[in-house]
Every structure is written in structure tokens, then in C-alpha cells.
Scaffold this motif. Sequence first.
Motif, PDB file in Angstrom:
ATOM      1  N   MET A   1      90.227  86.055  10.577  1.00 53.82           N
ATOM      2  CA  MET A   1      89.447  85.028  10.110  1.00 53.82           C
ATOM      3  C   MET A   1      90.098  83.642  10.917  1.00 53.82           C
ATOM      4  SD  MET A   1      88.014  83.684   6.876  1.00 53.82           S
ATOM      5  CE  MET A   1      88.181  82.229   5.976  1.00 53.82           C
ATOM      6  N   SER A   2      89.236  82.982  11.900  1.00 52.74           N
ATOM      7  CA  SER A   2      89.837  81.924  12.833  1.00 52.74           C
ATOM      8  C   SER A   2      89.805  80.523  12.051  1.00 52.74           C
ATOM      9  CB  SER A   2      89.054  81.808  14.091  1.00 52.74           C
ATOM     10  OG  SER A   2      87.738  81.578  14.097  1.00 52.74           O
ATOM     11  N   ASP A   3      90.441  79.705  12.463  1.00 53.10           N
ATOM     12  CA  ASP A   3      90.365  78.373  11.548  1.00 53.10           C
ATOM     13  C   ASP A   3      89.637  77.309  12.602  1.00 53.10           C
ATOM     14  OD1 ASP A   3      90.662  76.406  10.165  1.00 53.10           O
ATOM     15  OD2 ASP A   3      92.788  75.870  10.853  1.00 53.10           O
ATOM     16  N   LYS A   4      88.454  77.293  12.061  1.00 53.24           N
ATOM     17  CA  LYS A   4      87.415  76.324  13.189  1.00 53.24           C
ATOM     18  C   LYS A   4      87.773  74.858  12.928  1.00 53.24           C
ATOM     19  CE  LYS A   4      84.010  79.628  13.271  1.00 53.24           C
ATOM     20  NZ  LYS A   4      82.554  80.067  13.502  1.00 53.24           N
ATOM     21  N   TYR A   5      88.653  74.520  11.855  1.00 52.29           N
ATOM     22  CA  TYR A   5      88.939  72.969  11.359  1.00 52.29           C
ATOM     23  C   TYR A   5      90.146  72.665  12.086  1.00 52.29           C
ATOM     24  CZ  TYR A   5      90.052  68.820   9.263  1.00 52.29           C
ATOM     25  OH  TYR A   5      90.416  67.545   8.892  1.00 52.29           O
ATOM     26  N   VAL A   6      89.863  71.837  13.164  1.00 42.54           N
ATOM     27  CA  VAL A   6      91.093  71.134  13.598  1.00 42.54           C
ATOM     28  C   VAL A   6      91.349  69.733  13.065  1.00 42.54           C
ATOM     29  CG1 VAL A   6      92.264  70.348  15.807  1.00 42.54           C
ATOM     30  CG2 VAL A   6      90.656  72.152  15.763  1.00 42.54           C
ATOM     31  N   ASP A   7      92.825  69.575  12.438  1.00 42.51           N
ATOM     32  CA  ASP A   7      93.330  68.417  11.875  1.00 42.51           C
ATOM     33  C   ASP A   7      93.388  67.474  12.903  1.00 42.51           C
ATOM     34  OD1 ASP A   7      94.328  66.734  10.013  1.00 42.51           O
ATOM     35  OD2 ASP A   7      96.172  67.620   9.859  1.00 42.51           O
ATOM     36  N   PRO A   8      92.842  66.379  12.765  1.00 45.14           N
ATOM     37  CA  PRO A   8      92.837  65.350  13.807  1.00 45.14           C
ATOM     38  C   PRO A   8      94.425  64.594  13.831  1.00 45.14           C
ATOM     39  CG  PRO A   8      91.363  64.723  12.081  1.00 45.14           C
ATOM     40  CD  PRO A   8      91.661  65.909  11.964  1.00 45.14           C
ATOM     41  N   SER A   9      95.038  64.748  12.795  1.00 48.86           N
ATOM     42  CA  SER A   9      96.394  64.166  12.717  1.00 48.86           C
ATOM     43  C   SER A   9      97.245  65.227  13.529  1.00 48.86           C
ATOM     44  CB  SER A   9      96.682  63.988  11.435  1.00 48.86           C
ATOM     45  OG  SER A   9      96.725  64.954  10.556  1.00 48.86           O
ATOM     46  N   GLY A  10      96.888  66.211  13.938  1.00 51.49           N
ATOM     47  CA  GLY A  10      97.857  67.248  14.680  1.00 51.49           C
ATOM     48  C   GLY A  10      98.698  66.517  15.720  1.00 51.49           C
ATOM     49  N   ASN A  11      97.848  65.588  16.504  1.00 56.87           N
ATOM     50  CA  ASN A  11      98.714  64.884  17.444  1.00 56.87           C
ATOM     51  C   ASN A  11      98.058  63.670  17.605  1.00 56.87           C
ATOM     52  OD1 ASN A  11      96.447  65.250  19.350  1.00 56.87           O
ATOM     53  ND2 ASN A  11      97.129  67.223  20.055  1.00 56.87           N
ATOM     54  N   THR A  12      98.473  62.889  18.471  1.00 57.09           N
ATOM     55  CA  THR A  12      98.267  61.509  18.673  1.00 57.09           C
ATOM     56  C   THR A  12      96.889  61.274  19.590  1.00 57.09           C
ATOM     57  OG1 THR A  12     100.510  60.976  18.621  1.00 57.09           O
ATOM     58  CG2 THR A  12      99.253  59.111  19.558  1.00 57.09           C
ATOM     59  N   GLU A  13      96.677  62.227  20.446  1.00 52.45           N
ATOM     60  CA  GLU A  13      95.391  61.741  21.141  1.00 52.45           C
ATOM     61  C   GLU A  13      94.374  62.315  20.376  1.00 52.45           C
ATOM     62  OE1 GLU A  13      93.417  63.619  25.178  1.00 52.45           O
ATOM     63  OE2 GLU A  13      95.518  64.437  24.784  1.00 52.45           O
ATOM     64  N   GLN A  14      94.440  63.507  19.930  1.00 49.57           N
ATOM     65  CA  GLN A  14      93.352  64.016  18.827  1.00 49.57           C
ATOM     66  C   GLN A  14      92.974  63.001  17.694  1.00 49.57           C
ATOM     67  OE1 GLN A  14      94.295  67.612  17.202  1.00 49.57           O
ATOM     68  NE2 GLN A  14      93.483  68.770  18.874  1.00 49.57           N
ATOM     69  N   PHE A  15      94.041  62.371  16.960  1.00 51.32           N
ATOM     70  CA  PHE A  15      94.071  61.327  15.912  1.00 51.32           C
ATOM     71  C   PHE A  15      93.087  59.936  16.686  1.00 51.32           C
ATOM     72  CE2 PHE A  15      95.198  57.459  13.513  1.00 51.32           C
ATOM     73  CZ  PHE A  15      94.763  57.918  12.339  1.00 51.32           C
ATOM     74  N   ARG A  16      93.736  59.434  17.654  1.00 54.78           N
ATOM     75  CA  ARG A  16      92.935  58.387  18.350  1.00 54.78           C
ATOM     76  C   ARG A  16      91.509  58.711  18.546  1.00 54.78           C
ATOM     77  NH1 ARG A  16      97.854  56.297  22.571  1.00 54.78           N
ATOM     78  NH2 ARG A  16      98.943  55.460  20.797  1.00 54.78           N
ATOM     79  N   ALA A  17      91.145  59.608  18.895  1.00 60.00           N
ATOM     80  CA  ALA A  17      89.757  60.235  19.439  1.00 60.00           C
ATOM     81  C   ALA A  17      88.928  60.305  17.977  1.00 60.00           C
ATOM     82  CB  ALA A  17      89.561  61.676  20.206  1.00 60.00           C
ATOM     83  N   PHE A  18      89.761  60.669  16.906  1.00 57.78           N
ATOM     84  CA  PHE A  18      88.869  60.712  15.474  1.00 57.78           C
ATOM     85  C   PHE A  18      88.541  59.384  15.189  1.00 57.78           C
ATOM     86  CE2 PHE A  18      89.500  60.758  11.074  1.00 57.78           C
ATOM     87  CZ  PHE A  18      88.333  61.626  10.602  1.00 57.78           C
ATOM     88  N   ALA A  19      89.852  58.588  15.029  1.00 61.32           N
ATOM     89  CA  ALA A  19      89.745  57.181  14.601  1.00 61.32           C
ATOM     90  C   ALA A  19      88.738  56.316  15.069  1.00 61.32           C
ATOM     91  CB  ALA A  19      91.131  56.668  14.559  1.00 61.32           C
ATOM     92  N   HIS A  20      88.643  56.594  16.606  1.00 65.70           N
ATOM     93  CA  HIS A  20      87.544  55.637  17.554  1.00 65.70           C
ATOM     94  C   HIS A  20      86.279  56.277  17.364  1.00 65.70           C
ATOM     95  CE1 HIS A  20      90.590  52.855  18.248  1.00 65.70           C
ATOM     96  NE2 HIS A  20      91.464  53.623  18.589  1.00 65.70           N
ATOM     97  N   ALA A  21      86.099  57.348  16.683  1.00 62.39           N
ATOM     98  CA  ALA A  21      84.624  58.023  16.827  1.00 62.39           C
ATOM     99  C   ALA A  21      83.722  57.041  16.188  1.00 62.39           C
ATOM    100  CB  ALA A  21      84.687  59.203  16.180  1.00 62.39           C
TER     101      ALA A  21
END
Length: 57
Positions: A1-21
Motif C-alpha cells: 500500500m503506497s502512501d499518497k499523502y505527502v506531509d508538507p512539513s517534510g521539507n522547507t520547499e514543500q511547506f512554503r508551497a503549501f503555506a502560500h497555496a
Amino acid sequence: MSDKYVDPSGNTEQFRAFAHAPEAAAKAAPASRAPLVAGIAVAVVLLVAAVAWLAGS
């Protein structure tokens, strides 16, 4: 079973993209001020009624 949810706090770039969505900004919409205004109006009416009742005594 693959994990389709990616935690946006995993790295800075993903978190910034999530926060500014755009949908993140829509969720943070300011709350309605109507209950606050209604509460203040009720308090003022009660205060005026109390002062009028005390003045009439």
C-alpha cells in the motif's frame, strides 16, 4: 500500500508551497463580525435600561 499523502512539513520547499497555496488563504478568511456587533448592542441596551431603571427609582 503506497502512501499518497505527502506531509508538507517534510521539507522547507514543500511547506512554503503549501503555506502560500490559494486554498490555504481561503481557509483563513476573517470571521464574521456580526456576533460581536450584536453582543455589544445587547450590552448597550441592557446598560441603558439599567441606568433608566435606577434613575426612575
